[in-house]
Design a protein around this motif. Structure first.
Motif, PDB file in Angstrom:
ATOM      1  N   GLN A 122       0.869  -1.171   0.000  1.00  0.00           N
ATOM      2  CA  GLN A 122       0.000   0.000   0.000  1.00  0.00           C
ATOM      3  C   GLN A 122       0.909   1.224   0.000  1.00  0.00           C
ATOM      4  O   GLN A 122       1.141   1.871   1.017  1.00  0.00           O
ATOM      5  N   TYR A 123       1.418   1.547  -1.168  1.00  0.00           N
ATOM      6  CA  TYR A 123       2.467   2.553  -1.322  1.00  0.00           C
ATOM      7  C   TYR A 123       2.040   3.966  -0.943  1.00  0.00           C
ATOM      8  O   TYR A 123       2.881   4.812  -0.653  1.00  0.00           O
ATOM      9  N   ASP A 124       0.748   4.238  -0.925  1.00  0.00           N
ATOM     10  CA  ASP A 124       0.301   5.571  -0.527  1.00  0.00           C
ATOM     11  C   ASP A 124       0.333   5.759   0.989  1.00  0.00           C
ATOM     12  O   ASP A 124       0.173   6.865   1.482  1.00  0.00           O
ATOM     13  N   ARG A 125       0.566   4.670   1.739  1.00  0.00           N
ATOM     14  CA  ARG A 125       0.659   4.757   3.201  1.00  0.00           C
ATOM     15  C   ARG A 125       2.067   4.533   3.718  1.00  0.00           C
ATOM     16  O   ARG A 125       2.442   5.112   4.726  1.00  0.00           O
ATOM     17  N   ASP A 126       2.836   3.681   3.074  1.00  0.00           N
ATOM     18  CA  ASP A 126       4.151   3.304   3.592  1.00  0.00           C
ATOM     19  C   ASP A 126       5.198   3.302   2.493  1.00  0.00           C
ATOM     20  O   ASP A 126       4.884   3.112   1.322  1.00  0.00           O
ATOM     21  N   ASP A 127       6.451   3.451   2.903  1.00  0.00           N
ATOM     22  CA  ASP A 127       7.565   3.439   1.953  1.00  0.00           C
ATOM     23  C   ASP A 127       8.176   2.054   1.811  1.00  0.00           C
ATOM     24  O   ASP A 127       9.250   1.887   1.265  1.00  0.00           O
ATOM     25  N   PHE A 128       7.472   1.049   2.313  1.00  0.00           N
ATOM     26  CA  PHE A 128       7.947  -0.328   2.304  1.00  0.00           C
ATOM     27  C   PHE A 128       6.716  -1.232   2.259  1.00  0.00           C
ATOM     28  O   PHE A 128       5.669  -0.873   2.797  1.00  0.00           O
ATOM     29  N   PRO A 129       6.802  -2.406   1.648  1.00  0.00           N
ATOM     30  CA  PRO A 129       5.628  -3.285   1.567  1.00  0.00           C
ATOM     31  C   PRO A 129       5.340  -4.019   2.883  1.00  0.00           C
ATOM     32  O   PRO A 129       5.505  -5.234   2.997  1.00  0.00           O
ATOM     33  N   TYR A 130       4.895  -3.280   3.891  1.00  0.00           N
ATOM     34  CA  TYR A 130       4.541  -3.866   5.179  1.00  0.00           C
ATOM     35  C   TYR A 130       3.264  -4.695   5.072  1.00  0.00           C
ATOM     36  O   TYR A 130       2.432  -4.455   4.209  1.00  0.00           O
TER      37      TYR A 130
END
Length: 154
Positions: free
Chosen positions: A76-84
């Protein structure tokens, strides 16, 4: 493969498996709940193939309109800078009003395209009847992934 944008440094944000209608109809009912149709995304002009000439894109979408997809987003790239987190099952849009006009306009401006123009260009593509079992989320309930800790067999 699904990327966040059409650029050399694009981030892989998900995967989609695509199958034809015949294969979809043969799936077990529980499996069908995980799949969405592509009829609306194609006919509405909301699904695009950036950088592909209109004639080639039209031919591609003539085939895609009758297919079904199972999509998992892994970032969810619009929330985090890593694929958490865990991958999430996603569904496709199936009617007008589900995607915000602002989002569509911003995408059109960024790509230099016209969703309404693409819709008009695809008017000659026959609208298929959606196979029973697809787009299960329209019922108001959906299937999602979750993390579950379990003992494993030894």
């Amino acid at each position: 493969m699904i990327f966040d944008r059409n650029a050399p440094d694009a981030r892989l944000i998900g995967i989609e498996y695509i199958i034809g209608e015949e294969r979809f109809r043969a799936l077990p009912e529980d499996e069908k709940r995980l799949w969405h149709s592509h009829h609306y995304e194609v006919k509405s002009g909301s699904l695009t193939a950036p950088g592909i000439p209109d004639l080639a894109e039209h031919a591609y979408f003539e085939d895609l309109v009758t297919t079904y997809g199972k999509t998992f987003h892994t970032w969810q790239y619009d929330r985090d800078d890593f694929p958490y987190g865990i991958p999430q099952l996603m569904m496709g849009f199936t009617e007008d009003g589900q995607a915000s006009d602002e989002m569509i306009r911003a995408r059109d401006d960024r790509l230099g395209i016209s969703t309404s123009g693409k819709r008009a260009n695809r008017a000659d593509i026959p609208m298929p009847e959606v196979a029973p079992g697809a787009n299960a989320w329209e019922s108001g309930r959906t299937v999602q992934t979750r993390i579950e800790e379990r003992d494993f067999a030894r």
